[in-house]
Write a protein that holds these residues in place. Sequence first.
Motif, PDB file in Angstrom:
ATOM      1  N   ARG A 188       0.869  -1.171   0.000  1.00 56.13           N
ATOM      2  CA  ARG A 188       0.000   0.000   0.000  1.00 56.13           C
ATOM      3  C   ARG A 188       0.914   1.231   0.000  1.00 56.13           C
ATOM      4  O   ARG A 188       2.134   1.078   0.105  1.00 56.13           O
ATOM      5  CB  ARG A 188      -0.927  -0.032   1.211  1.00 56.13           C
ATOM      6  CG  ARG A 188      -0.232  -0.204   2.525  1.00 56.13           C
ATOM      7  CD  ARG A 188      -1.209  -0.400   3.677  1.00 56.13           C
ATOM      8  NE  ARG A 188      -0.482  -0.541   4.921  1.00 56.13           N
ATOM      9  CZ  ARG A 188      -0.062  -1.699   5.421  1.00 56.13           C
ATOM     10  NH1 ARG A 188      -0.320  -2.829   4.798  1.00 56.13           N
ATOM     11  NH2 ARG A 188       0.600  -1.736   6.555  1.00 56.13           N
ATOM     12  N   PRO A 189       0.379   2.434  -0.133  1.00 58.93           N
ATOM     13  CA  PRO A 189       1.253   3.604  -0.255  1.00 58.93           C
ATOM     14  C   PRO A 189       2.282   3.758   0.876  1.00 58.93           C
ATOM     15  O   PRO A 189       3.422   4.138   0.616  1.00 58.93           O
ATOM     16  CB  PRO A 189       0.270   4.788  -0.258  1.00 58.93           C
ATOM     17  CG  PRO A 189      -0.975   4.220  -0.831  1.00 58.93           C
ATOM     18  CD  PRO A 189      -1.035   2.803  -0.325  1.00 58.93           C
ATOM     19  N   ASP A 190       1.918   3.436   2.122  1.00 54.77           N
ATOM     20  CA  ASP A 190       2.876   3.579   3.214  1.00 54.77           C
ATOM     21  C   ASP A 190       3.836   2.391   3.328  1.00 54.77           C
ATOM     22  O   ASP A 190       4.764   2.416   4.127  1.00 54.77           O
ATOM     23  CB  ASP A 190       2.162   3.812   4.548  1.00 54.77           C
ATOM     24  CG  ASP A 190       1.272   2.645   4.953  1.00 54.77           C
ATOM     25  OD1 ASP A 190       0.794   1.919   4.069  1.00 54.77           O
ATOM     26  OD2 ASP A 190       1.049   2.479   6.167  1.00 54.77           O
ATOM     27  N   ARG A 191       3.597   1.352   2.524  1.00 56.23           N
ATOM     28  CA  ARG A 191       4.504   0.194   2.446  1.00 56.23           C
ATOM     29  C   ARG A 191       4.471  -0.321   1.002  1.00 56.23           C
ATOM     30  O   ARG A 191       3.907  -1.362   0.704  1.00 56.23           O
ATOM     31  CB  ARG A 191       4.078  -0.909   3.392  1.00 56.23           C
ATOM     32  CG  ARG A 191       5.080  -2.037   3.404  1.00 56.23           C
ATOM     33  CD  ARG A 191       4.635  -3.155   4.286  1.00 56.23           C
ATOM     34  NE  ARG A 191       5.656  -4.183   4.218  1.00 56.23           N
ATOM     35  CZ  ARG A 191       5.633  -5.267   4.938  1.00 56.23           C
ATOM     36  NH1 ARG A 191       4.655  -5.484   5.773  1.00 56.23           N
ATOM     37  NH2 ARG A 191       6.576  -6.156   4.820  1.00 56.23           N
ATOM     38  N   ALA A 192       5.087   0.453   0.123  1.00 59.52           N
ATOM     39  CA  ALA A 192       5.026   0.149  -1.307  1.00 59.52           C
ATOM     40  C   ALA A 192       6.086  -0.848  -1.748  1.00 59.52           C
ATOM     41  O   ALA A 192       6.047  -1.339  -2.871  1.00 59.52           O
ATOM     42  CB  ALA A 192       5.159   1.432  -2.123  1.00 59.52           C
TER      43      ALA A 192
ATOM     44  N   PHE B 156       9.303  -6.859  -4.084  1.00 61.88           N
ATOM     45  CA  PHE B 156       8.015  -6.534  -4.705  1.00 61.88           C
ATOM     46  C   PHE B 156       7.764  -5.044  -4.496  1.00 61.88           C
ATOM     47  O   PHE B 156       7.917  -4.541  -3.378  1.00 61.88           O
ATOM     48  CB  PHE B 156       6.877  -7.317  -4.053  1.00 61.88           C
ATOM     49  CG  PHE B 156       7.028  -8.798  -4.148  1.00 61.88           C
ATOM     50  CD1 PHE B 156       6.633  -9.482  -5.289  1.00 61.88           C
ATOM     51  CD2 PHE B 156       7.571  -9.524  -3.098  1.00 61.88           C
ATOM     52  CE1 PHE B 156       6.768 -10.853  -5.376  1.00 61.88           C
ATOM     53  CE2 PHE B 156       7.703 -10.894  -3.174  1.00 61.88           C
ATOM     54  CZ  PHE B 156       7.300 -11.561  -4.321  1.00 61.88           C
ATOM     55  N   THR B 157       7.366  -4.332  -5.563  1.00 65.22           N
ATOM     56  CA  THR B 157       7.119  -2.899  -5.461  1.00 65.22           C
ATOM     57  C   THR B 157       5.799  -2.543  -6.120  1.00 65.22           C
ATOM     58  O   THR B 157       5.523  -2.963  -7.251  1.00 65.22           O
ATOM     59  CB  THR B 157       8.250  -2.100  -6.146  1.00 65.22           C
ATOM     60  OG1 THR B 157       9.503  -2.502  -5.590  1.00 65.22           O
ATOM     61  CG2 THR B 157       8.073  -0.612  -5.952  1.00 65.22           C
ATOM     62  N   LEU B 158       4.981  -1.776  -5.423  1.00 67.53           N
ATOM     63  CA  LEU B 158       3.758  -1.206  -5.977  1.00 67.53           C
ATOM     64  C   LEU B 158       4.183   0.069  -6.689  1.00 67.53           C
ATOM     65  O   LEU B 158       4.464   1.083  -6.055  1.00 67.53           O
ATOM     66  CB  LEU B 158       2.760  -0.912  -4.856  1.00 67.53           C
ATOM     67  CG  LEU B 158       1.430  -0.277  -5.252  1.00 67.53           C
ATOM     68  CD1 LEU B 158       0.653  -1.178  -6.208  1.00 67.53           C
ATOM     69  CD2 LEU B 158       0.605   0.020  -4.007  1.00 67.53           C
ATOM     70  N   THR B 159       4.297   0.016  -8.021  1.00 69.55           N
ATOM     71  CA  THR B 159       4.851   1.132  -8.786  1.00 69.55           C
ATOM     72  C   THR B 159       3.788   2.086  -9.299  1.00 69.55           C
ATOM     73  O   THR B 159       4.110   3.206  -9.687  1.00 69.55           O
ATOM     74  CB  THR B 159       5.691   0.637  -9.975  1.00 69.55           C
ATOM     75  OG1 THR B 159       4.874  -0.169 -10.818  1.00 69.55           O
ATOM     76  CG2 THR B 159       6.887  -0.157  -9.495  1.00 69.55           C
TER      77      THR B 159
END
Length: 125
Positions: A15-19, A89-92
């Motif tokens: 999520r945004p605070d743990r991307a 793993f990255t939420l880009t």
Amino acid sequence: MDLDESKIFFGITLRPDRAVAYWNLSEDKDCRKLVISRMVLGAGANEDEYNVIELKTAEDDVIPIASLKADENRVATLDLEFFDSEVEFTLTAGSGPINILGHIVLYEAENISEMEKPDYSSRCL
């Protein structure tokens, strides 16, 4: 799965605070692999944005592995196995939440005779 293997659930949320999230084989110095079977877009996701998840391997390869959107597709079914020492793993794109699900396979080497023991020495640190 062999009789001499054990599975442990693996789950993490981006999520945004743990991307960015990591999995590192060398932390416990056990021979094992990570298997990712599913990525799920969680409740509360924005319907108008794509959520893109990228994977970085120990060899610094960066690959997009899923693109999820609330009003199109909320689940990606995968069959990815990682023997590398580190996976990132990255939420880009998007704000998620993205749930990454799978399992870790532990090899119970003490229960295997020397002749049957697979050689994982190149994968274990």
